[in-house]
Design an enzyme around this catalytic site. Sequence first.
Site, PDB file in Angstrom:
ATOM      1  N   HIS A 185       0.855  -1.192   0.000  1.00  0.00           N
ATOM      2  CA  HIS A 185       0.000   0.000   0.000  1.00  0.00           C
ATOM      3  C   HIS A 185       0.893   1.246   0.000  1.00  0.00           C
ATOM      4  O   HIS A 185       1.996   1.211   0.542  1.00  0.00           O
ATOM      5  CB  HIS A 185      -0.883  -0.028   1.268  1.00  0.00           C
ATOM      6  CG  HIS A 185      -1.824   1.123   1.369  1.00  0.00           C
ATOM      7  ND1 HIS A 185      -1.441   2.359   1.847  1.00  0.00           N
ATOM      8  CD2 HIS A 185      -3.135   1.221   1.037  1.00  0.00           C
ATOM      9  CE1 HIS A 185      -2.484   3.172   1.797  1.00  0.00           C
ATOM     10  NE2 HIS A 185      -3.522   2.509   1.320  1.00  0.00           N
TER      11      HIS A 185
ATOM     12  N   ASP B 137     -11.242   2.259  -0.701  1.00  0.00           N
ATOM     13  CA  ASP B 137     -10.282   3.156  -0.061  1.00  0.00           C
ATOM     14  C   ASP B 137     -10.968   4.037   0.988  1.00  0.00           C
ATOM     15  O   ASP B 137     -10.679   5.215   1.124  1.00  0.00           O
ATOM     16  CB  ASP B 137      -9.499   4.013  -1.064  1.00  0.00           C
ATOM     17  CG  ASP B 137      -8.187   4.547  -0.472  1.00  0.00           C
ATOM     18  OD1 ASP B 137      -7.816   4.127   0.644  1.00  0.00           O
ATOM     19  OD2 ASP B 137      -7.552   5.404  -1.117  1.00  0.00           O
TER      20      ASP B 137
HETATM   21 CA    CA Z   1      -5.705   3.310   0.961  1.00  0.00          CA
END
Ligand code: CA
Length: 355
Positions: free
Chosen positions: A191, A317
């Site tokens: 990430h 997200d």
């Molecule tokens: Ca993220």
Amino acid sequence: MLLPDPASTRRPAPAPYKRIATEEAFAPPAMLDIYRRLLERGDADAGFRGLMGFYMTSPSERARHIMRCLTDLDALRLAHMDAAGIDMQVLALTSPGVQVMDSATAVSFAREANDFLADAIRRHPTRFAGMLAVAPQDPAAAAKEIERGVNRLGIHAVVINSHTQGEYLSDPKFWEIFEAAQAYDTPIYLHPNALPKGMYEPFYECGLDGAIYGFGVETGLHALRIITAGVFDRFPKLRMVIGHMGEALPFWAYRIDYMHRATVASQRYASVKPLQRRPSEYLREHFYITNSGVAWEPAVKFTQDFMGSDRVLYAMDYPYQYAVDEVGFLDAMDMPLADKTRFFQTNAQAVFKIA
Ligand code: CA
């Protein structure tokens, strides 16, 4: 093709598949206390100050809302999921997680964060799955935490927020982590992190250091470094996940393959060694890609075409891009139901071992 309007507010209708969002952030309040102390010290890294310094101190509505959502793993988050038609979130400790801490703090807080996560999953077993935080600062401890996470907590994936204080997992000193991830069959979700010192300034001075662009550039670089370092020749069963439509790597693949071969042949860099396969083959055979933050049909379809529809997964997200209408854009994609079901549900169930 026109881009959908990110400001529209259509709510998604029920769907014939579960929607599993696979890159959803949380923060235990105790981690924010550690961050606060780091920020107060004044010598905190510029990228970290720019990212968490902003979210933790800005009076803006966006920052305050995100801080509220990050720390909630109960009613508020479940209400947001229900409003967006999200059946399940795969949770990851928000970036930079423990990677900005000193090694001893990082090792002990990774355990604490994983216990906090496991408690939330126990409270809401049909709504949450997760990824283990580990401290790359201490690769042996990270490997142990993967073992503990799989065997004691029942969590079957790992999140690493890109570079660790400017260091990359392409360095063999970190490979004990890959060895454990391969042994315990835990995919590693690479990430984004705030940009490291050497990259920060040219992006920050024009406001492009964050999720708008800089994160993708740096995380794509990191994934490519892992590929070209020969990690997958050494660990042939290792699997990784990258977000944001593969940090643009599928779009680069042809050029990367051509230039990698040319660079190996010319022996221009000692660091660019021959690999058993082309870089794009490692990308297609060792990676899964989530669309986090990219609710755009042509990009999803191109990536499915390149990777195979069993390797592209849905992610929202949350809470950074909590955009309810984007679920509707993706539901409406002109795509066979079997592929859409893979995208929203069954690929996530397979990759994160969700029953
Ligand atoms: Ca993220």
